[in-house]
Design a protein around this motif. Structure first.
Motif, mmCIF file in Angstrom:
data_model
loop_
_atom_site.group_PDB
_atom_site.id
_atom_site.type_symbol
_atom_site.label_atom_id
_atom_site.label_comp_id
_atom_site.label_asym_id
_atom_site.label_seq_id
_atom_site.Cartn_x
_atom_site.Cartn_y
_atom_site.Cartn_z
ATOM 1 N N LEU A 26 -23.645 29.811 34.020
ATOM 2 C CA LEU A 26 -23.160 29.618 32.642
ATOM 3 C C LEU A 26 -24.314 29.448 31.658
ATOM 4 O O LEU A 26 -24.171 29.751 30.479
ATOM 5 N N CYS B 185 -13.034 19.101 36.710
ATOM 6 C CA CYS B 185 -14.223 18.519 36.084
ATOM 7 C C CYS B 185 -13.768 17.502 35.030
ATOM 8 O O CYS B 185 -12.800 17.741 34.315
ATOM 9 N N PHE C 29 -17.491 11.788 30.624
ATOM 10 C CA PHE C 29 -18.798 11.986 29.998
ATOM 11 C C PHE C 29 -18.689 13.043 28.906
ATOM 12 O O PHE C 29 -17.751 13.852 28.895
ATOM 13 N N CYS D 15 -19.448 19.138 27.182
ATOM 14 C CA CYS D 15 -20.634 19.290 28.012
ATOM 15 C C CYS D 15 -21.573 20.271 27.328
ATOM 16 O O CYS D 15 -21.188 20.941 26.367
ATOM 17 N N HIS E 20 -20.600 24.297 26.932
ATOM 18 C CA HIS E 20 -19.519 24.832 26.093
ATOM 19 C C HIS E 20 -19.942 24.716 24.630
ATOM 20 O O HIS E 20 -20.452 23.685 24.208
ATOM 21 N N ASN F 152 -8.815 21.902 30.337
ATOM 22 C CA ASN F 152 -10.088 22.310 30.943
ATOM 23 C C ASN F 152 -9.885 22.812 32.372
ATOM 24 O O ASN F 152 -9.508 22.059 33.259
ATOM 25 N N CYS G 153 -12.449 24.632 33.791
ATOM 26 C CA CYS G 153 -13.801 25.086 34.134
ATOM 27 C C CYS G 153 -14.340 24.293 35.326
ATOM 28 O O CYS G 153 -14.171 23.083 35.406
ATOM 29 N N GLY G 154 -14.996 24.976 36.214
ATOM 30 C CA GLY G 154 -15.689 24.317 37.336
ATOM 31 C C GLY G 154 -17.045 24.955 37.517
ATOM 32 O O GLY G 154 -17.601 24.962 38.611
ATOM 33 N N GLY G 155 -17.593 25.494 36.422
ATOM 34 C CA GLY G 155 -18.736 26.409 36.512
ATOM 35 C C GLY G 155 -20.115 25.804 36.576
ATOM 36 O O GLY G 155 -21.101 26.539 36.483
ATOM 37 N N CYS G 156 -20.230 24.471 36.691
ATOM 38 C CA CYS G 156 -21.569 23.900 36.901
ATOM 39 C C CYS G 156 -21.458 22.719 37.843
ATOM 40 O O CYS G 156 -20.364 22.219 38.110
ATOM 41 N N ARG H 140 -22.354 15.582 35.701
ATOM 42 C CA ARG H 140 -21.003 15.981 36.069
ATOM 43 C C ARG H 140 -20.674 15.563 37.501
ATOM 44 O O ARG H 140 -19.596 15.024 37.782
HETATM 45 S S1 SF4 Z 1 -17.819 22.289 35.148
HETATM 46 FE FE1 SF4 Z 1 -19.737 22.036 34.028
HETATM 47 S S2 SF4 Z 1 -19.668 23.658 32.483
HETATM 48 FE FE2 SF4 Z 1 -17.572 23.404 33.208
HETATM 49 S S3 SF4 Z 1 -16.642 21.881 31.805
HETATM 50 FE FE3 SF4 Z 1 -17.451 20.771 33.567
HETATM 51 S S4 SF4 Z 1 -19.505 20.094 32.923
HETATM 52 FE FE4 SF4 Z 1 -18.858 21.779 31.556
#
Ligand code: SF4
Length: 341
Positions: A202, A260, A266, A278, A281, A299, A301-304, A309
């Motif tokens: 990302l 996430c 956070f 985060c 985004h 949300n 997203c699980g991309g990091c 996190r």
């Molecule tokens: S997984 Fe990472 S990039 Fe996706 S919302 Fe959570 S902290 Fe942000």
């Protein structure tokens, strides 16, 4: 996170649990600037931004009053580029306060012994110094000439002062994955501890730095297994909890980890003072309520799997439970205090 003092633990518990129950974030990352002295291959920032809009130290005091985090990351860009950094830190953590626990994240290029001591004086609990390679390849990766030699001289000198507050921070990519144990041994040689996190596509959109082929995953598995057995015999050197080490492997294997808790446990404050769930985004928000209403419930997203996190996907009570269980296990095993991670 490094070993906490009794006072820091008491502060985090006494202020953090009520704030957590009221729905405030446990940790906030304040991005001091988007400018950076580096220009790393795995990051979307780099270089100096002219006429950047930045909020003033007093604004940070107001944000702390609104957000009430018990853990604060001072990040960027490169936070040491700000001349008013210690003033900002004092606005975040007034002298004499036990919270928030302040972590300063730096690439170390501008770091000197005087600056390190000034950061400590301004309330820093942990200095997190980025290290991607255990030798001069670090300079090429970060595009900062002489950086590795600078750290190689300075970090052992700072560690010898005995404050036990320096943690190397290494983002694992396909390029440095074979050197995880060499990075660990560099931390040992410098007399500090180390924490690993995972590169996220990302940030740059570049898939070539991620680890996804079966052969690469096998190499990663071997490195992480070695890391775990090293950790067993070297209490405190590796800051990652076992569940984070396994989470890192799963993140690369599956390409994501869900759910996430960004925006809930956070969040990030930009240099201009906007809120973001985060750093990856782009959409900016003006209030915690707006993030909770519009971002958190949707949300997917699980991309990091960056460190803020990975720890804060756990609730504060679970983190506390984990801390005390690790603390007591390590004390029994090694006869010394343990670390949170
Ligand atoms: S997984 Fe990472 S990039 Fe996706 S919302 Fe959570 S902290 Fe942000």
């Amino acid at each position: 996170m490094k070993k906490l003092t009794k006072r820091e633990t008491a502060g985090i518990l006494s202020k953090g649990i009520p704030a957590y129950l009221l729905g405030y974030p446990t940790a906030v990352s304040f991005e001091m600037t988007y400018s950076c002295t580096g220009n790393c291959h795995h990051c979307n920032m780099g270089g100096i931004i002219k006429d950047e809009k930045r909020i003033a130290p007093a604004d940070y005091g107001r944000l702390m009053h609104t957000l009430k985090p018990v853990i604060v990351q001072i990040s960027g860009g490169e936070p040491l580029l700000r001349d008013d950094l210690t003033e900002v830190m004092r606005a975040i953590k007034p002298k004499g306060c036990s919270t928030p626990y302040l972590i300063v994240v730096t690439n170390g290029s501008l770091l000197t012994e005087e600056k390190y001591l000034a950061l400590r004086e301004a309330g820093m609990g942990q200095l997190s110094v980025s290290l991607c390679f255990p030798d001069q390849r670090h300079d090429q990766w970060r595009r900062v000439k002489g950086l590795f030699n600078h750290l190689d001289t300075l970090i052992p000198k700072l560690a010898a002062l005995g404050h036990d507050d320096i943690v190397l921070n290494s983002a694992i990519t396909r390029e440095n994955m074979p050197y995880i144990m060499d990075l660990t041994r560099t931390a040992e040689r410098w007399g500090v501890s180390i924490s690993f996190s995972a590169y996220s596509v990302l940030r740059t959109g570049d898939r070539s730095y991620t680890i996804e082929s079966p052969e690469d995953l096998k190499k990663l598995r071997a490195q992480l297994d070695e890391l775990r057995s090293y950790k067993e015999n070297n209490c405190g050197r590796i800051q990652n909890a076992d569940f984070i080490i396994e989470g890192t492997f799963d993140f690369f294997k599956y390409g994501e980890i869900k759910p996430c808790s960004a925006g809930h446990h956070f969040l990030v404050v930009t240099p201009e003072g906007y809120l973001k769930p985060c750093s990856m985004h782009d959409k900016e928000y003006t209030s915690l309520r707006e993030i909770k209403r519009t971002f958190v419930p949707n949300n997917d997203c699980g991309g990091c799997y960056v460190s803020i996190r990975s720890y804060l996907d756990k609730s504060l009570p679970s983190m506390v439970k984990e801390y005390f269980s690790t603390h007591s296990i390590n004390r029994k095993k090694n006869g010394r205090a343990a670390n949170v991670a």
